[in-house]
Design an enzyme around this catalytic site. Structure first.
Site, PDB file in Angstrom:
ATOM      1  CG  HIS A 176      33.181   1.787  53.236  1.00 58.86           C
ATOM      2  ND1 HIS A 176      33.288   2.261  51.937  1.00 58.86           N
ATOM      3  CD2 HIS A 176      32.774   0.492  53.127  1.00 58.86           C
ATOM      4  CE1 HIS A 176      32.968   1.294  51.096  1.00 58.86           C
ATOM      5  NE2 HIS A 176      32.649   0.219  51.789  1.00 58.86           N
ATOM      6  CD  GLU A 179      34.870   5.463  53.194  1.00 55.15           C
ATOM      7  OE1 GLU A 179      33.779   5.977  52.890  1.00 55.15           O
ATOM      8  OE2 GLU A 179      35.390   4.531  52.538  1.00 55.15           O
ATOM      9  NE  ARG A 234      36.059  -1.642  52.325  1.00 46.14           N
ATOM     10  CZ  ARG A 234      35.949  -0.751  51.348  1.00 46.14           C
ATOM     11  NH1 ARG A 234      36.514   0.424  51.451  1.00 46.14           N
ATOM     12  NH2 ARG A 234      35.266  -1.038  50.254  1.00 46.14           N
ATOM     13  CG  HIS A 304      31.371   6.295  50.072  1.00 44.28           C
ATOM     14  ND1 HIS A 304      31.613   4.974  50.384  1.00 44.28           N
ATOM     15  CD2 HIS A 304      30.079   6.349  49.690  1.00 44.28           C
ATOM     16  CE1 HIS A 304      30.511   4.263  50.207  1.00 44.28           C
ATOM     17  NE2 HIS A 304      29.559   5.083  49.788  1.00 44.28           N
ATOM     18  CD  GLU A 378      34.716   7.439  47.353  1.00 47.42           C
ATOM     19  OE1 GLU A 378      35.292   7.739  48.423  1.00 47.42           O
ATOM     20  OE2 GLU A 378      34.253   6.306  47.119  1.00 47.42           O
TER      21      GLU A 378
END
Length: 417
Positions: A176, A179, A234, A304, A378
């Site tokens: 993405h 990020e 994104r 991510h 994440e």
């Protein structure tokens, strides 16, 4: 999201950087069905930019909801939220100011690569060439294809040279575009692998016995666009037939429950699943590479941000993976070792149950292909900065994440299959 996408398209035409002066990021905590309904009504009328979860369709009761509001609609959104009685707060008062402040090192030569700043694509591309040529005994690179806009996708292979095929781990960052801390980690990992080989027993053993494939940036076109035009972009940058909206979500484009839940068939959505599985050339390039090397790839790691989670399959279904117990144990062990450095708390679990259902993800696809150890990180933080994590946090974030990645890699190395 149409409003933001339209701004992005106009900015591209005018070769101007989109400005976010005065725009805010809200956090809500819906506790009733009426609260959820209000958020969905707002999204239908204003086209909010959802940061967490990824789209309004995923909003449920008792979930922290973060979204960015276009300036023209800030007052009305704020008033409606206040009247609803829903618990709410403002995470970011001025998005443009936050964007400028998170680049702590902006006085440094922008063309010089640094592991503690957010490098541009051109700088990263030069770094890839330099680091691979200066460490030929441990690293090599190959282009696995080009992006939609023609940029080369370089995979770095790190490991002691061997005459036979070694078991391997595949890791990608930056699927993405916005990020940025994700892409910073892949560069950090390469640096650490090369600089600690021969002195760190864990890394030396890993690279002697296994290879690590690193894709420093998956969504290169989108990443470049976030630097030059729209920091909040994104998706990929592909043209979509029959629509003026650009790009698809490369983490909804894999053939793993494709477009069934947590993904949108609408090309203007930030979670657009694409016209078909692997319709995005970047996804197809990586999928083809993993398929070609399926026999040797024993783990798949995708990096991510944000939320501080360590996830594993499944996300497209609530059904438990065949190896659920082992994957949970590994994830919890990795989270514990990560926390040992700076006290950063991570939550571990299968994607659907831990955050929300989302079809078409790369980790689910890899697992279904037969890559047993498939994990999604994440990274920091939990929302104070969101996608605008300050450069001052790159080093501690990467240091703690290295501990978790090495923990997983060590487990894989000891449990080859």
């Amino acid at each position: 999201m149409k409003i933001i996408l339209l701004f992005g398209l106009v900015a591209a035409v005018l070769a101007e950087v989109k400005n976010f002066d005065g725009e805010k990021v809200f956090r809500l905590m819906p506790t009733t069905d009426d609260h959820v309904l209000l958020i969905k009504e707002l999204a239908n009328n204003v086209k909010l930019d959802f940061w967490r979860p990824d789209s309004v369709d995923l909003v449920t009761i008792d979930m922290a909801v973060d979204f960015h509001v276009p300036l023209a609609h800030t007052d009305i959104v704020y008033t409606m939220l206040q009247q609803s009685g829903m618990k709410m707060g403002v995470l970011i008062e001025d998005l443009q100011a936050e964007m400028e402040e998170h680049l702590d090192s902006r006085d440094i030569n922008p063309r010089a690569h640094s592991y503690t700043k957010y490098n541009t694509w051109d700088t990263i591309q030069a770094w890839i060439a330099s680091i691979s040529s200066s460490n030929p005994e441990l690293i090599s690179r190959q282009v696995i294809g080009n992006t939609y806009e023609g940029r080369p996708m370089n995979v770095l292979k790190i490991g002691r040279k061997s005459s036979s095929t070694k078991p391997s781990i595949f890791m990608d960052c930056g699927i993405h575009a916005r990020e940025w801390i994700s892409t910073a980690f892949c560069q950090w990992f390469v640096k650490e692998a090369l600089s600690t080989y021969g002195t760190d027993s864990e890394m030396t053993s890993l690279l002697n016995q296994m290879d690590v494939y690193v894709l420093p940036i998956f969504n290169i076109d989108g990443y470049d666009y976030t630097h030059k035009t729209n920091r909040m972009w994104r998706k990929t940058r592909s043209a979509q037939s029959g629509s003026s909206c650009i790009g698809a979500d490369p983490n909804r484009n894999w053939n793993a429950g494709w477009c069934t839940t947590g993904a949108s068939p609408n090309p203007c959505s930030d979670t657009f699943c694409g016209s078909a599985p692997e319709s995005e050339i970047e996804v197809k390039n990586v999928a083809d590479f993993i398929r070609r090397n399926k026999s040797s790839i024993k783990a798949y790691l995708t990096i991510h941000s944000y939320s501080q989670l360590l996830l594993f399959p499944y996300s497209y279904t609530f059904a438990l993976a065949e190896h659920h117990n082992e994957l949970m144990a590994v994830a919890k062990g990795a989270s514990n070792v990560l926390r040992s450095l700076y006290g950063t708390e991570y939550t571990s679990g299968p994607g659907a149950a831990t955050i929300y259902p989302a079809a078409g993800g790369s980790d689910d696809w890899a697992y279904d292909l037969g890559v047993k150890y498939s994990f999604t990180f994440e990274l920091r933080d939990t929302g104070r900065y969101g996608f605008l994590l300050p450069e001052s946090q790159i080093k501690p974030t990467c240091e703690e994440t290295m501990l978790a990645v090495k923990y997983i890699a060590s487990h894989v190395q000891k449990n080859l299959y």
